[in-house]
Scaffold this motif. Sequence first.
Motif, short mmCIF file in Angstrom:
data_model
loop_
_atom_site.label_atom_id
_atom_site.label_comp_id
_atom_site.label_asym_id
_atom_site.label_seq_id
_atom_site.Cartn_x
_atom_site.Cartn_y
_atom_site.Cartn_z
N THR A 273 0.83 -1.21 0.00
CA THR A 273 0.00 0.00 0.00
C THR A 273 0.86 1.25 0.00
OG1 THR A 273 -1.79 -1.15 1.14
CG2 THR A 273 -1.78 1.26 1.29
N VAL A 274 1.88 1.27 0.83
CA VAL A 274 2.73 2.46 0.93
C VAL A 274 3.57 2.63 -0.35
CG1 VAL A 274 4.48 3.67 2.29
CG2 VAL A 274 2.77 2.27 3.44
N ILE A 275 3.99 1.53 -0.95
CA ILE A 275 4.70 1.62 -2.22
C ILE A 275 3.83 2.36 -3.24
CG2 ILE A 275 5.50 0.26 -4.20
CD1 ILE A 275 6.52 -1.81 -2.14
N GLY A 276 2.54 2.08 -3.23
CA GLY A 276 1.63 2.78 -4.14
C GLY A 276 1.63 4.28 -3.92
N LYS A 277 1.70 4.69 -2.67
CA LYS A 277 1.75 6.13 -2.35
C LYS A 277 3.05 6.75 -2.89
CE LYS A 277 -0.67 5.61 2.09
NZ LYS A 277 -0.51 5.83 3.54
N LEU A 278 4.15 6.04 -2.69
CA LEU A 278 5.44 6.55 -3.14
C LEU A 278 5.49 6.59 -4.67
CD1 LEU A 278 8.18 7.64 -2.37
CD2 LEU A 278 9.00 5.29 -2.14
N ARG A 279 4.95 5.56 -5.31
CA ARG A 279 4.93 5.52 -6.77
C ARG A 279 4.11 6.70 -7.32
NH1 ARG A 279 3.92 0.22 -7.92
NH2 ARG A 279 6.06 -0.16 -8.52
N ALA A 280 3.00 7.02 -6.68
CA ALA A 280 2.16 8.13 -7.13
C ALA A 280 2.94 9.45 -7.10
CB ALA A 280 0.89 8.23 -6.29
N ILE A 281 3.78 9.63 -6.10
CA ILE A 281 4.60 10.84 -6.04
C ILE A 281 5.66 10.79 -7.14
CG2 ILE A 281 6.23 12.17 -4.64
CD1 ILE A 281 4.63 11.15 -2.16
N GLY A 282 6.31 9.65 -7.30
CA GLY A 282 7.30 9.52 -8.36
C GLY A 282 6.72 9.77 -9.73
N ASP A 283 5.49 9.36 -9.93
CA ASP A 283 4.83 9.53 -11.22
C ASP A 283 4.63 10.99 -11.60
OD1 ASP A 283 4.70 6.77 -11.54
OD2 ASP A 283 2.57 6.62 -11.05
N LYS A 284 4.81 11.88 -10.66
CA LYS A 284 4.68 13.31 -10.95
C LYS A 284 5.87 13.82 -11.76
CE LYS A 284 1.82 14.33 -6.97
NZ LYS A 284 1.63 15.17 -5.78
N GLY A 285 6.92 13.02 -11.83
CA GLY A 285 8.09 13.42 -12.61
C GLY A 285 9.05 14.29 -11.84
N ALA A 286 9.98 14.87 -12.57
CA ALA A 286 11.03 15.66 -11.95
C ALA A 286 11.13 17.07 -12.54
CB ALA A 286 12.37 14.93 -12.09
N ALA A 287 10.05 17.56 -13.10
CA ALA A 287 10.07 18.90 -13.69
C ALA A 287 10.50 19.93 -12.66
CB ALA A 287 8.68 19.25 -14.24
#
Length: 109
Positions: A38-52
């Motif tokens: 579950t927490v991995i999903g939260k972290l992935r969602a933040i990572g999915d925002k990119g690095a702009a």
Amino acid sequence: MSDALRDRCEELRAVVLELTTTTIEAMGKPSKLADVVTVIGKLRAIGDKGAAGIDNPDYLAWDRVYDASLQKMEDAARRGDAQEAWRAFADQETGVNLIARACTGYPGW
């Protein structure tokens, strides 16, 4: 320090702490592995925002590998392998350590 990185580190702080504690707990209590996923999903969602707007080399390194790294961790957790999930989490080249290095110096890091 960039505003984009500051904001991202603020967003990541609680999730990384939660993943850290949950992954450690799962090594002694495998039933916590579902929480790790579950927490991995939260972290992935933040990572999915990119690095702009972020130019920190450690964050950019994490941005390049986070999806594969988190998938490795999630796969291990789903298999019930807490030790392997921890190894993926703690990997110095692809793990959450890259976020910690990028966020060093920001509040709470």
